[in-house]
Design a protein around this motif. Structure first.
Motif, PDB file in Angstrom:
ATOM      1  N   VAL A  44       0.836  -1.204   0.000  1.00 37.37           N
ATOM      2  CA  VAL A  44       0.000   0.000   0.000  1.00 37.37           C
ATOM      3  C   VAL A  44       0.867   1.248   0.000  1.00 37.37           C
ATOM      4  CG1 VAL A  44      -1.594   1.359   1.421  1.00 37.37           C
ATOM      5  CG2 VAL A  44      -2.027  -1.067   1.031  1.00 37.37           C
ATOM      6  N   LEU A  45       1.908   1.261   0.807  1.00 39.43           N
ATOM      7  CA  LEU A  45       2.814   2.400   0.848  1.00 39.43           C
ATOM      8  C   LEU A  45       3.515   2.607  -0.491  1.00 39.43           C
ATOM      9  CD1 LEU A  45       4.234   1.678   4.398  1.00 39.43           C
ATOM     10  CD2 LEU A  45       3.063   3.795   3.748  1.00 39.43           C
ATOM     11  N   VAL A  46       3.935   1.534  -1.110  1.00 36.87           N
ATOM     12  CA  VAL A  46       4.585   1.634  -2.420  1.00 36.87           C
ATOM     13  C   VAL A  46       3.595   2.165  -3.461  1.00 36.87           C
ATOM     14  CG1 VAL A  46       5.593   0.276  -4.316  1.00 36.87           C
ATOM     15  CG2 VAL A  46       6.349  -0.097  -1.956  1.00 36.87           C
ATOM     16  N   ASP A  47       2.363   1.666  -3.444  1.00 39.55           N
ATOM     17  CA  ASP A  47       1.346   2.162  -4.381  1.00 39.55           C
ATOM     18  C   ASP A  47       1.128   3.660  -4.213  1.00 39.55           C
ATOM     19  OD1 ASP A  47       0.938  -0.306  -5.475  1.00 39.55           O
ATOM     20  OD2 ASP A  47      -0.900  -0.745  -4.362  1.00 39.55           O
ATOM     21  N   GLU A  48       1.093   4.125  -2.970  1.00 36.18           N
ATOM     22  CA  GLU A  48       0.887   5.553  -2.726  1.00 36.18           C
ATOM     23  C   GLU A  48       2.062   6.379  -3.237  1.00 36.18           C
ATOM     24  OE1 GLU A  48      -0.326   9.255  -1.738  1.00 36.18           O
ATOM     25  OE2 GLU A  48      -1.550   7.432  -1.827  1.00 36.18           O
ATOM     26  N   LEU A  49       3.261   5.888  -3.039  1.00 32.55           N
ATOM     27  CA  LEU A  49       4.449   6.653  -3.392  1.00 32.55           C
ATOM     28  C   LEU A  49       4.733   6.667  -4.894  1.00 32.55           C
ATOM     29  CD1 LEU A  49       6.798   5.510  -0.486  1.00 32.55           C
ATOM     30  CD2 LEU A  49       5.805   7.788  -0.779  1.00 32.55           C
ATOM     31  N   TRP A  50       4.493   5.528  -5.581  1.00 34.20           N
ATOM     32  CA  TRP A  50       4.916   5.428  -6.981  1.00 34.20           C
ATOM     33  C   TRP A  50       3.816   4.947  -7.924  1.00 34.20           C
ATOM     34  CZ3 TRP A  50       8.408   3.511  -3.132  1.00 34.20           C
ATOM     35  CH2 TRP A  50       9.522   4.317  -2.934  1.00 34.20           C
ATOM     36  N   GLY A  51       2.629   4.695  -7.430  1.00 33.78           N
ATOM     37  CA  GLY A  51       1.567   4.234  -8.304  1.00 33.78           C
ATOM     38  C   GLY A  51       1.883   2.888  -8.915  1.00 33.78           C
ATOM     39  N   ASP A  52       1.542   2.732 -10.211  1.00 33.61           N
ATOM     40  CA  ASP A  52       1.753   1.439 -10.865  1.00 33.61           C
ATOM     41  C   ASP A  52       3.117   1.334 -11.541  1.00 33.61           C
ATOM     42  OD1 ASP A  52       1.348   3.244 -12.861  1.00 33.61           O
ATOM     43  OD2 ASP A  52      -0.324   2.191 -13.817  1.00 33.61           O
ATOM     44  N   ARG A  53       4.037   2.286 -11.225  1.00 33.31           N
ATOM     45  CA  ARG A  53       5.383   2.226 -11.814  1.00 33.31           C
ATOM     46  C   ARG A  53       6.448   2.388 -10.736  1.00 33.31           C
ATOM     47  NH1 ARG A  53       5.755   5.798 -17.168  1.00 33.31           N
ATOM     48  NH2 ARG A  53       7.598   4.439 -17.396  1.00 33.31           N
ATOM     49  N   PRO A  54       6.477   1.491  -9.757  1.00 32.58           N
ATOM     50  CA  PRO A  54       7.499   1.607  -8.704  1.00 32.58           C
ATOM     51  C   PRO A  54       8.875   1.247  -9.231  1.00 32.58           C
ATOM     52  CG  PRO A  54       6.286  -0.437  -8.452  1.00 32.58           C
ATOM     53  CD  PRO A  54       5.616   0.310  -9.575  1.00 32.58           C
ATOM     54  N   PRO A  55       9.904   1.870  -8.710  1.00 34.60           N
ATOM     55  CA  PRO A  55      11.260   1.482  -9.102  1.00 34.60           C
ATOM     56  C   PRO A  55      11.636   0.132  -8.490  1.00 34.60           C
ATOM     57  CG  PRO A  55      11.335   3.099  -7.345  1.00 34.60           C
ATOM     58  CD  PRO A  55       9.890   2.963  -7.720  1.00 34.60           C
ATOM     59  N   ARG A  56      12.688  -0.467  -8.991  1.00 35.76           N
ATOM     60  CA  ARG A  56      13.130  -1.749  -8.429  1.00 35.76           C
ATOM     61  C   ARG A  56      13.553  -1.598  -6.971  1.00 35.76           C
ATOM     62  NH1 ARG A  56      16.901  -4.443 -13.224  1.00 35.76           N
ATOM     63  NH2 ARG A  56      15.223  -4.663 -14.787  1.00 35.76           N
ATOM     64  N   SER A  57      14.020  -0.426  -6.640  1.00 39.81           N
ATOM     65  CA  SER A  57      14.498  -0.188  -5.269  1.00 39.81           C
ATOM     66  C   SER A  57      13.405   0.335  -4.344  1.00 39.81           C
ATOM     67  CB  SER A  57      15.646   0.824  -5.305  1.00 39.81           C
ATOM     68  OG  SER A  57      15.189   2.068  -5.849  1.00 39.81           O
TER      69      SER A  57
END
Length: 284
Positions: A44-57
């Protein structure tokens, strides 16, 4: 710990702020603050921060943001002098002796381990719910007072200085809807108590901000009529009618048209204490 969400983001321990200056750590704090006492998953946190394009890191970067928050918490804990301005806000639990006790890593995510009552949003919901229950029980003055207290907690738009992602945006919309419902119920109660003059200015301001909101306009029309300004009440209806037709291709609801007709004929039922559409009219 006190967390402010109903306006610009705020979070403090004692007199020390723990709000980071960078945008993404602020989002992490906002999301954890909205879910005080409940785990928020990494996904959920990753979705909030980067949406559907999170970085590998993404997960490693998220942990870096958490460490930044913990450093701010550690500094605040070191300099904390108990000074709680809001009675409902409980201090941190006695066992919370370090930043990892406040912002905890839990299986699958993170948890801000402070009471839900530490947030203004939770206090708003509690007061608004209590006000609604009081109104339903026929305690109009008590319910109105609770709703006024709830609405006074707002300092501006939800998380006004945080750019929301998908997850935060849904929570912002939910709280905005709850605020609007509280406004409607509060003005309904004020009109039932005969306080049309006291709320006229606030109603006019909100109706201007929400030009398609029928309930606010109905309440404004009734307040204007009861203040001896029926011509303005009729003009308010005409303005709303034009806006609805021009922007939405819709006519006002039958409920609002009935109120308009009642103002035109000077129906005595409008003068009695009641809501934005007096029950004798609604029953015809």
């Amino acid at each position: 710990m006190e967390i402010a969400l109903l306006g610009p983001l705020g979070a403090r321990i004692g007199q020390s702020s723990v709000v980071p200056s960078a945008a993404k750590p602020r989002k992490v704090l906002a999301l954890l603050g909205l879910d005080c006492g409940r785990p928020v998953s990494v996904s959920v946190l990753v979705d909030e921060l980067w949406g559907d394009r999170p970085p590998r890191s993404a997960e490693a970067t998220l942990h870096t943001y958490v460490k930044q928050l913990r450093r701010l918490i550690a500094h605040a804990l070191d300099s904390d002098v108990p000074s709680w301005s809001v009675p409902e806000v409980a201090p941190l639990p006695a066992q919370a002796v370090g930043p990892r006790d406040v912002l905890r890593r839990v299986p699958g995510g993170y948890l801000l381990d402070v009471p839900a009552a530490s947030t203004d949003a939770a206090r708003f919901e509690r007061l608004a719910t209590a006000g609604r229950h009081a109104l339903e029980a026929g305690m109009v003055a008590e319910g109105c007072a609770l709703l006024v207290r709830a609405l006074r907690l707002w300092r501006g738009p939800v998380l006004a200085d945080v750019e929301p992602g998908f997850v935060l945006r849904s929570e912002v919309l939910r709280l905005d809807e709850l605020r609007m419902a509280a406004f409607e119920e509060r003005f309904d109660a004020e009109l039932r108590l005969g306080r049309h003059r006291a709320v006229l200015g606030e109603l006019a301001s909100l109706a201007s901000r929400f030009p398609l909101h029928e309930t606010l306009h109905a309440q404004l029309i009734l307040a204007l009529h009861r203040c001896g300004r029926s011509w303005q009440a009729l003009e308010t209806f005409r303005t709303l009618h034009r806006t609805l037709v021009d922007e939405m291709g819709l006519e006002p609801s039958p409920r609002l048209q009935e109120l308009h007709a009642a103002v035109l004929r000077g129906d005595p039922a409008l003068e009695s204490g009641g809501t934005s559409l007096p029950r004798p009219l609604a029953a015809r």
